[in-house]
Motif scaffolding. Structure first.
Motif, short mmCIF file in Angstrom:
data_model
loop_
_atom_site.label_atom_id
_atom_site.label_comp_id
_atom_site.label_asym_id
_atom_site.label_seq_id
_atom_site.Cartn_x
_atom_site.Cartn_y
_atom_site.Cartn_z
N ASN A 168 68.06 19.88 16.67
CA ASN A 168 69.21 19.79 17.41
C ASN A 168 69.40 20.47 18.80
OD1 ASN A 168 70.21 17.71 15.47
ND2 ASN A 168 71.17 19.49 14.57
N PHE A 169 68.33 21.22 19.22
CA PHE A 169 68.35 22.19 20.40
C PHE A 169 68.07 21.20 21.66
CE2 PHE A 169 66.07 24.72 23.46
CZ PHE A 169 66.74 25.48 23.75
N ILE A 170 68.94 21.18 22.23
CA ILE A 170 68.58 20.58 23.54
C ILE A 170 68.58 21.47 24.83
CG2 ILE A 170 69.86 18.75 25.29
CD1 ILE A 170 71.53 17.77 22.99
N PRO A 171 67.21 21.49 25.08
CA PRO A 171 66.85 22.48 26.20
C PRO A 171 67.60 22.28 27.62
CG PRO A 171 64.93 21.10 25.71
CD PRO A 171 66.06 20.71 24.93
N THR A 172 67.78 23.31 28.06
CA THR A 172 68.63 23.28 29.72
C THR A 172 67.33 23.29 30.52
OG1 THR A 172 68.78 25.57 30.07
CG2 THR A 172 70.58 24.48 28.81
N GLU A 173 67.66 23.13 31.83
CA GLU A 173 66.74 23.34 33.03
C GLU A 173 66.05 24.92 32.68
OE1 GLU A 173 66.52 22.81 37.54
OE2 GLU A 173 67.70 21.69 36.61
N LYS A 174 67.21 25.85 32.64
CA LYS A 174 66.58 27.21 32.56
C LYS A 174 65.57 27.27 31.31
CE LYS A 174 68.71 31.87 32.25
NZ LYS A 174 69.82 32.44 32.09
N ASP A 175 65.80 26.63 30.11
CA ASP A 175 65.03 26.76 29.21
C ASP A 175 63.57 26.21 29.44
OD1 ASP A 175 66.92 28.00 27.35
OD2 ASP A 175 67.83 25.76 26.81
N LEU A 176 63.68 25.07 30.11
CA LEU A 176 62.55 24.30 30.50
C LEU A 176 61.49 25.22 31.39
CD1 LEU A 176 63.55 20.70 30.73
CD2 LEU A 176 62.19 21.85 28.81
N LYS A 177 62.45 25.69 32.42
CA LYS A 177 61.60 26.66 33.37
C LYS A 177 60.73 27.95 32.85
CE LYS A 177 64.03 25.54 37.56
NZ LYS A 177 65.24 25.74 38.64
N ARG A 178 61.77 28.44 31.70
CA ARG A 178 61.31 29.71 30.94
C ARG A 178 60.03 29.29 30.33
NH1 ARG A 178 61.81 31.87 25.84
NH2 ARG A 178 61.50 33.97 25.78
N LYS A 179 60.06 28.07 29.43
CA LYS A 179 58.82 27.81 28.71
C LYS A 179 57.81 27.35 29.42
CE LYS A 179 57.57 24.71 25.02
NZ LYS A 179 57.98 23.61 23.96
N ALA A 180 57.89 26.60 30.91
CA ALA A 180 56.68 26.71 31.94
C ALA A 180 56.31 27.99 32.37
CB ALA A 180 57.20 25.82 32.97
N ARG A 181 57.17 28.94 32.43
CA ARG A 181 56.58 30.34 33.07
C ARG A 181 55.52 31.14 31.90
NH1 ARG A 181 61.74 31.11 34.77
NH2 ARG A 181 62.13 32.76 32.86
N ILE A 182 56.09 30.80 30.55
CA ILE A 182 55.57 31.53 29.45
C ILE A 182 54.19 30.80 29.27
CG2 ILE A 182 55.57 31.70 27.08
CD1 ILE A 182 58.61 31.87 26.97
N LEU A 183 54.16 29.43 29.35
CA LEU A 183 52.80 28.67 29.23
C LEU A 183 51.77 29.08 30.39
CD1 LEU A 183 54.11 25.34 28.24
CD2 LEU A 183 52.92 26.84 26.69
N ALA A 184 52.34 29.39 31.75
CA ALA A 184 51.65 29.61 32.77
C ALA A 184 50.93 30.86 32.62
CB ALA A 184 52.44 29.61 33.94
N ARG A 185 51.74 31.83 32.18
CA ARG A 185 51.41 33.32 31.96
C ARG A 185 50.25 33.42 30.73
NH1 ARG A 185 55.92 36.33 30.06
NH2 ARG A 185 55.40 35.83 27.96
N GLU A 186 50.50 32.56 29.84
CA GLU A 186 49.51 32.50 28.67
C GLU A 186 48.17 32.03 28.96
OE1 GLU A 186 51.51 30.24 25.49
OE2 GLU A 186 52.68 32.19 24.81
N GLU A 187 48.14 31.09 29.81
CA GLU A 187 46.85 30.18 30.58
C GLU A 187 46.39 31.37 31.31
OE1 GLU A 187 45.42 27.63 29.81
OE2 GLU A 187 46.80 27.46 28.20
N ARG A 188 47.05 32.21 32.23
CA ARG A 188 46.57 33.22 33.04
C ARG A 188 45.84 34.26 32.25
NH1 ARG A 188 48.53 37.80 34.50
NH2 ARG A 188 50.53 37.28 33.82
N LEU A 189 46.58 34.88 31.13
CA LEU A 189 45.89 35.68 30.35
C LEU A 189 44.75 35.31 29.78
CD1 LEU A 189 49.25 37.29 28.91
CD2 LEU A 189 47.61 38.26 30.60
N LYS A 190 44.50 34.00 29.37
CA LYS A 190 43.48 33.47 28.47
C LYS A 190 42.27 33.47 29.92
CE LYS A 190 45.68 30.48 25.16
NZ LYS A 190 45.69 29.25 24.75
N ARG A 191 42.58 32.94 30.95
CA ARG A 191 41.42 32.98 32.18
C ARG A 191 40.92 34.21 32.22
NH1 ARG A 191 44.98 29.86 34.82
NH2 ARG A 191 45.62 31.29 36.07
#
Length: 113
Positions: free
Chosen positions: A83-106
């Motif tokens: 039932n969780f509906i993400p806000t724009e802030k939540d989506l931006k945070r998730k995108a930052r986390i995913l980008a950071r994880e990809e950068r760390l893997k690289r």
């Protein structure tokens, strides 16, 4: 502590209401020293009580690496509640986390090369 337990924490000003008081079998208190305050913040009080409970229950401590706790990736919640509906802030945070994880893997792959 004996058997199954549930903890009810009262509010700092007025404690527990009558319905909550009637639901309790036992009460505990945290001794206070000095005369500067008449109560503890409920979050602080809950932390103290739950810490003592976890020691009594012999829960294993989370493993550490140096001064940092090690997160068990297998126990992370992959997706929020249905039932969780993400806000724009939540989506931006998730995108930052995913980008950071990809950068760390690289960076890790480049360091191995």
């Amino acid at each position: 502590f004996e058997g199954n337990a549930a903890f009810i924490f009262g509010n700092e000003g007025s404690g527990l209401n009558q319905k909550a008081l009637k639901a309790c079998d036992r009460f505990l208190y945290i001794p206070q020293y000095g005369h500067g305050t008449a109560s503890l913040n409920v979050a602080v009080a809950a932390s103290i009580v739950l810490h003592h409970f976890s020691v009594w229950a012999k829960y294993p401590e989370t493993s550490r690496s140096g001064f940092k706790f090690v997160v068990d990736e297998t126990k992370k919640i992959a997706e929020p509640h249905i039932n969780f509906i993400p806000t724009e802030k939540d989506l931006k945070r998730k995108a930052r986390i995913l980008a950071r994880e990809e950068r760390l893997k690289r960076e890790a792959a480049e360091a191995k090369a």
